[in-house]
Scaffold this motif. Structure first.
Motif, PDB file in Angstrom:
ATOM      1  N   ALA A  10       0.836  -1.190   0.000  1.00  0.00           N
ATOM      2  CA  ALA A  10       0.000   0.000   0.000  1.00  0.00           C
ATOM      3  C   ALA A  10       0.874   1.245   0.000  1.00  0.00           C
ATOM      4  CB  ALA A  10      -0.915   0.000   1.207  1.00  0.00           C
ATOM      5  N   GLN A  11       0.613   2.129  -0.948  1.00  0.00           N
ATOM      6  CA  GLN A  11       1.353   3.378  -1.053  1.00  0.00           C
ATOM      7  C   GLN A  11       0.434   4.509  -0.599  1.00  0.00           C
ATOM      8  OE1 GLN A  11       2.779   4.292  -4.940  1.00  0.00           O
ATOM      9  NE2 GLN A  11       3.904   6.102  -4.302  1.00  0.00           N
ATOM     10  N   VAL A  12       0.772   5.132   0.504  1.00  0.00           N
ATOM     11  CA  VAL A  12      -0.052   6.184   1.084  1.00  0.00           C
ATOM     12  C   VAL A  12       0.277   7.511   0.418  1.00  0.00           C
ATOM     13  CG1 VAL A  12      -0.680   7.385   3.206  1.00  0.00           C
ATOM     14  CG2 VAL A  12      -0.120   4.953   3.272  1.00  0.00           C
ATOM     15  N   LYS A  13      -0.744   8.237   0.018  1.00  0.00           N
ATOM     16  CA  LYS A  13      -0.551   9.543  -0.595  1.00  0.00           C
ATOM     17  C   LYS A  13      -0.161  10.562   0.466  1.00  0.00           C
ATOM     18  CE  LYS A  13      -3.827   8.868  -4.393  1.00  0.00           C
ATOM     19  NZ  LYS A  13      -5.041   9.379  -5.042  1.00  0.00           N
ATOM     20  N   ALA A  14       0.843  11.334   0.174  1.00  0.00           N
ATOM     21  CA  ALA A  14       1.298  12.370   1.099  1.00  0.00           C
ATOM     22  C   ALA A  14       0.556  13.668   0.804  1.00  0.00           C
ATOM     23  CB  ALA A  14       2.800  12.549   0.993  1.00  0.00           C
ATOM     24  N   LEU A  15      -0.668  13.772   1.276  1.00  0.00           N
ATOM     25  CA  LEU A  15      -1.483  14.964   1.066  1.00  0.00           C
ATOM     26  C   LEU A  15      -1.704  15.678   2.396  1.00  0.00           C
ATOM     27  CD1 LEU A  15      -4.181  13.617  -1.421  1.00  0.00           C
ATOM     28  CD2 LEU A  15      -2.195  15.015  -1.946  1.00  0.00           C
ATOM     29  N   PRO A  16      -1.751  16.999   2.378  1.00  0.00           N
ATOM     30  CA  PRO A  16      -1.980  17.735   3.636  1.00  0.00           C
ATOM     31  C   PRO A  16      -3.424  17.601   4.108  1.00  0.00           C
ATOM     32  CG  PRO A  16      -1.958  19.237   1.778  1.00  0.00           C
ATOM     33  CD  PRO A  16      -1.574  17.894   1.222  1.00  0.00           C
ATOM     34  N   LYS A  17      -3.617  17.736   5.406  1.00  0.00           N
ATOM     35  CA  LYS A  17      -4.944  17.731   5.982  1.00  0.00           C
ATOM     36  C   LYS A  17      -5.565  19.126   5.834  1.00  0.00           C
ATOM     37  CE  LYS A  17      -3.728  14.196   9.380  1.00  0.00           C
ATOM     38  NZ  LYS A  17      -3.650  13.865  10.833  1.00  0.00           N
TER      39      LYS A  17
END
Length: 210
Positions: A81-88
């Motif tokens: 699983a590759q988690v997207k590095a997106l801001p909250k």
């Protein structure tokens, strides 16, 4: 010659009493066969011993398999699983500008975005560059670094917006409201879109094991 002497014996063998002479076939053929079998067995043992010595010094099949592991290794596919590095939302500061003739639209929209966790920066009317010139729902404007980070997160809150970038410094992004804007996307739908956007994506990878 006696009557009890077998025919063809001549006078060599004579039967006396109640015993007959023993007549045995020659044993030369049996000895020859035994000699041949023994020779074959010896040669087989010699050959087997030679092969064992060769395997002992060369490593046998282990060396062969070690010389070509790529051909004999089994390939296994695994899913990571590759988690997207997106801001909250709480890490994004949004400037809300009204490019329509409707008053109070920028403030109402900014208040709703604040309730949904976004930080609010400047609120007011759009600049002359955009005032009364945005026909769609709105324009999302930010630095190039926000194109695949902050802008997609903000886009989950309203539909049919156009993302753009400029040469600004900093990480703030702008929401320029256009004539086609009616309201933000419903909170439930926006939250679902945000979860889907930040959900990890499976990526296939291959591993070899020997």
């Amino acid at each position: 010659m006696s009557m009890l002497t077998p025919p063809g014996m001549g006078g060599q063998y004579r039967i006396t009493g109640d015993k007959y002479p023993r007549m045995r076939p020659p044993r030369r053929r049996g000895r020859l066969v035994f000699a041949v079998v023994a020779s074959v067995a010896v040669l087989g043992l010699i050959g087997w011993g030679t092969l064992q010595l060769i395997d002992a010094f060369t490593g046998g099949d282990k060396k062969t398999s070690a010389s070509g592991p790529r051909a004999e290794c089994r390939t296994k596919a695994s899913t990571a699983a590759q988690v997207k590095a997106l801001p909250k939302p709480g890490e994004i500061t949004v400037n809300v500008y009204n490019a329509t003739a409707r008053t109070g639209l920028a403030k109402d929209t900014a208040d709703e975005l604040k309730k949904r966790g976004f930080k609010i920066g400047n609120v007011g009317n759009a600049s002359k560059q955009y005032d009364k010139k945005v026909k769609g729902t709105g324009i999302l404007l930010g630095p190039a670094s926000a194109l695949n980070t902050s802008l997609p997160v903000l886009a989950t809150q309203l539909t049919n917006t156009e993302p753009r970038t400029d040469t600004r410094k900093g990480t703030d992004v702008d929401l320029i409201i256009g004539d086609g804007f009616k309201a933000l996307t419903q909170r439930t739908a926006a939250d679902q879109a945000l979860v889907k956007l930040t959900a990890p994506e499976p990526t296939a990878s291959t591993k070899k094991s020997c």
